[in-house]
Design a protein around this motif. Sequence first.
Motif, PDB file in Angstrom:
ATOM      1  N   LEU A   1      80.715  49.981  66.287  1.00 48.34           N
ATOM      2  CA  LEU A   1      79.392  49.367  66.274  1.00 48.34           C
ATOM      3  C   LEU A   1      79.102  48.921  64.842  1.00 48.34           C
ATOM      4  O   LEU A   1      79.364  49.659  63.898  1.00 48.34           O
ATOM      5  CB  LEU A   1      78.333  50.364  66.755  1.00 48.34           C
ATOM      6  CG  LEU A   1      76.869  49.919  66.804  1.00 48.34           C
ATOM      7  CD1 LEU A   1      76.136  50.691  67.897  1.00 48.34           C
ATOM      8  CD2 LEU A   1      76.146  50.126  65.473  1.00 48.34           C
ATOM      9  N   ILE A   2      78.569  47.711  64.681  1.00 52.09           N
ATOM     10  CA  ILE A   2      78.289  47.198  63.350  1.00 52.09           C
ATOM     11  C   ILE A   2      76.822  46.770  63.258  1.00 52.09           C
ATOM     12  O   ILE A   2      76.357  45.942  64.049  1.00 52.09           O
ATOM     13  CB  ILE A   2      79.188  46.003  62.989  1.00 52.09           C
ATOM     14  CG1 ILE A   2      80.664  46.391  63.119  1.00 52.09           C
ATOM     15  CG2 ILE A   2      78.893  45.515  61.572  1.00 52.09           C
ATOM     16  CD1 ILE A   2      81.624  45.265  62.810  1.00 52.09           C
ATOM     17  N   GLN A   3      76.109  47.362  62.315  1.00 46.86           N
ATOM     18  CA  GLN A   3      74.744  46.940  61.994  1.00 46.86           C
ATOM     19  C   GLN A   3      74.837  45.890  60.893  1.00 46.86           C
ATOM     20  O   GLN A   3      75.411  46.154  59.833  1.00 46.86           O
ATOM     21  CB  GLN A   3      73.899  48.114  61.502  1.00 46.86           C
ATOM     22  CG  GLN A   3      73.672  49.205  62.549  1.00 46.86           C
ATOM     23  CD  GLN A   3      72.954  50.388  61.925  1.00 46.86           C
ATOM     24  OE1 GLN A   3      73.504  51.081  61.077  1.00 46.86           O
ATOM     25  NE2 GLN A   3      71.718  50.613  62.330  1.00 46.86           N
TER      26      GLN A   3
ATOM     27  N   GLU B   1      75.889  41.926  54.486  1.00 45.93           N
ATOM     28  CA  GLU B   1      75.731  43.363  54.233  1.00 45.93           C
ATOM     29  C   GLU B   1      75.721  44.071  55.578  1.00 45.93           C
ATOM     30  O   GLU B   1      75.008  43.669  56.501  1.00 45.93           O
ATOM     31  CB  GLU B   1      74.410  43.599  53.511  1.00 45.93           C
ATOM     32  CG  GLU B   1      74.234  44.983  52.931  1.00 45.93           C
ATOM     33  CD  GLU B   1      74.797  45.100  51.530  1.00 45.93           C
ATOM     34  OE1 GLU B   1      74.818  46.232  51.018  1.00 45.93           O
ATOM     35  OE2 GLU B   1      75.223  44.083  50.957  1.00 45.93           O
ATOM     36  N   ARG B   2      76.516  45.139  55.730  1.00 43.41           N
ATOM     37  CA  ARG B   2      76.606  45.768  57.040  1.00 43.41           C
ATOM     38  C   ARG B   2      77.031  47.233  56.936  1.00 43.41           C
ATOM     39  O   ARG B   2      77.559  47.676  55.918  1.00 43.41           O
ATOM     40  CB  ARG B   2      77.596  45.006  57.926  1.00 43.41           C
ATOM     41  CG  ARG B   2      78.994  44.900  57.359  1.00 43.41           C
ATOM     42  CD  ARG B   2      79.721  43.699  57.955  1.00 43.41           C
ATOM     43  NE  ARG B   2      81.108  43.595  57.518  1.00 43.41           N
ATOM     44  CZ  ARG B   2      81.473  43.045  56.349  1.00 43.41           C
ATOM     45  NH1 ARG B   2      80.576  42.567  55.523  1.00 43.41           N
ATOM     46  NH2 ARG B   2      82.752  42.971  56.016  1.00 43.41           N
ATOM     47  N   VAL B   3      76.806  47.960  58.029  1.00 39.40           N
ATOM     48  CA  VAL B   3      77.282  49.334  58.162  1.00 39.40           C
ATOM     49  C   VAL B   3      78.138  49.397  59.417  1.00 39.40           C
ATOM     50  O   VAL B   3      77.699  49.016  60.505  1.00 39.40           O
ATOM     51  CB  VAL B   3      76.118  50.336  58.253  1.00 39.40           C
ATOM     52  CG1 VAL B   3      76.639  51.729  58.606  1.00 39.40           C
ATOM     53  CG2 VAL B   3      75.348  50.385  56.934  1.00 39.40           C
ATOM     54  N   VAL B   4      79.380  49.845  59.252  1.00 38.57           N
ATOM     55  CA  VAL B   4      80.337  49.912  60.359  1.00 38.57           C
ATOM     56  C   VAL B   4      80.432  51.351  60.854  1.00 38.57           C
ATOM     57  O   VAL B   4      80.755  52.262  60.093  1.00 38.57           O
ATOM     58  CB  VAL B   4      81.723  49.411  59.918  1.00 38.57           C
ATOM     59  CG1 VAL B   4      82.705  49.475  61.082  1.00 38.57           C
ATOM     60  CG2 VAL B   4      81.628  47.985  59.377  1.00 38.57           C
ATOM     61  N   TRP B   5      80.154  51.543  62.141  1.00 37.62           N
ATOM     62  CA  TRP B   5      80.237  52.859  62.780  1.00 37.62           C
ATOM     63  C   TRP B   5      81.451  52.892  63.709  1.00 37.62           C
ATOM     64  O   TRP B   5      81.726  51.914  64.402  1.00 37.62           O
ATOM     65  CB  TRP B   5      79.005  53.127  63.630  1.00 37.62           C
ATOM     66  CG  TRP B   5      77.701  53.187  62.910  1.00 37.62           C
ATOM     67  CD1 TRP B   5      76.998  52.121  62.420  1.00 37.62           C
ATOM     68  CD2 TRP B   5      76.936  54.353  62.614  1.00 37.62           C
ATOM     69  NE1 TRP B   5      75.838  52.552  61.843  1.00 37.62           N
ATOM     70  CE2 TRP B   5      75.772  53.917  61.946  1.00 37.62           C
ATOM     71  CE3 TRP B   5      77.113  55.712  62.860  1.00 37.62           C
ATOM     72  CZ2 TRP B   5      74.794  54.809  61.516  1.00 37.62           C
ATOM     73  CZ3 TRP B   5      76.134  56.595  62.437  1.00 37.62           C
ATOM     74  CH2 TRP B   5      74.996  56.153  61.764  1.00 37.62           C
ATOM     75  N   VAL B   6      82.129  54.029  63.747  1.00 39.25           N
ATOM     76  CA  VAL B   6      83.176  54.263  64.740  1.00 39.25           C
ATOM     77  C   VAL B   6      82.856  55.582  65.437  1.00 39.25           C
ATOM     78  O   VAL B   6      82.697  56.621  64.780  1.00 39.25           O
ATOM     79  CB  VAL B   6      84.579  54.321  64.111  1.00 39.25           C
ATOM     80  CG1 VAL B   6      85.625  54.626  65.193  1.00 39.25           C
ATOM     81  CG2 VAL B   6      84.911  53.000  63.418  1.00 39.25           C
TER      82      VAL B   6
END
Length: 221
Positions: A157-159, A142-147
């Motif tokens: 950036l990936i949490q 499970e993750r949140v991908v930021w650009v």
Amino acid sequence: MSDDSPAPTSAVDTPRSRVRLAKGASPWLVPTALTAAVTGCAALRSRRWAFAAVPTLALTGGMLWFFRDPERTPVEDGIIASADGVVQSIDPWPDGRTRVATFMSPLNVHVNRAPLTGVVKSVEHKAGGFVPAFNKESEHNERVVWVFDTPRGEIELIQIAGTVARRIVPYLEAGAEVEVGERIGLIRFGSRVDVYLPPGVEPAVTVGQRTTAGETRLDRV
């Protein structure tokens, strides 16, 4: 000393020493603290309640520590670390970028910060598993991908959630302007954060090095 003389500044008054609770902590902290308060009051009347009061009070103390959110002083130049923790790996990527993966233990601060000043180009939640964050397969968790759109180009950036950390709380949405070191989100409990350095950027950190979100520089001058 004249009346116009500046008052002495103690370490307690400095921004670096001030600590608050992380945004997004309430759903976990409030019920636990209320339970601790109720059982604690009951224990004052009957010792039998101590068996419930002691662990809930300890758990509340642990959560207060876990959800701490200290102030940080971002570096003026460069790409900064987004997470407190230990550099787990530094990997060249096929497109020329370099991935710096930072493992966050349950003892670390879990508020993540923007690596550079810019604009949040996208924030995307992706479903996945929950294997331990130190495992290589955790990149499919499970993750949140930021650009971020920055003066250095796009930075991803990936949490990543871990076995215990099953909830990522983004603080910003796409289109938001962000300053270097600004808080962008929270990962509850042990987890990992990956920052992809742009092509041609040499990492300044090494595997095993401890990082401080908002202060440790990731790229070499």
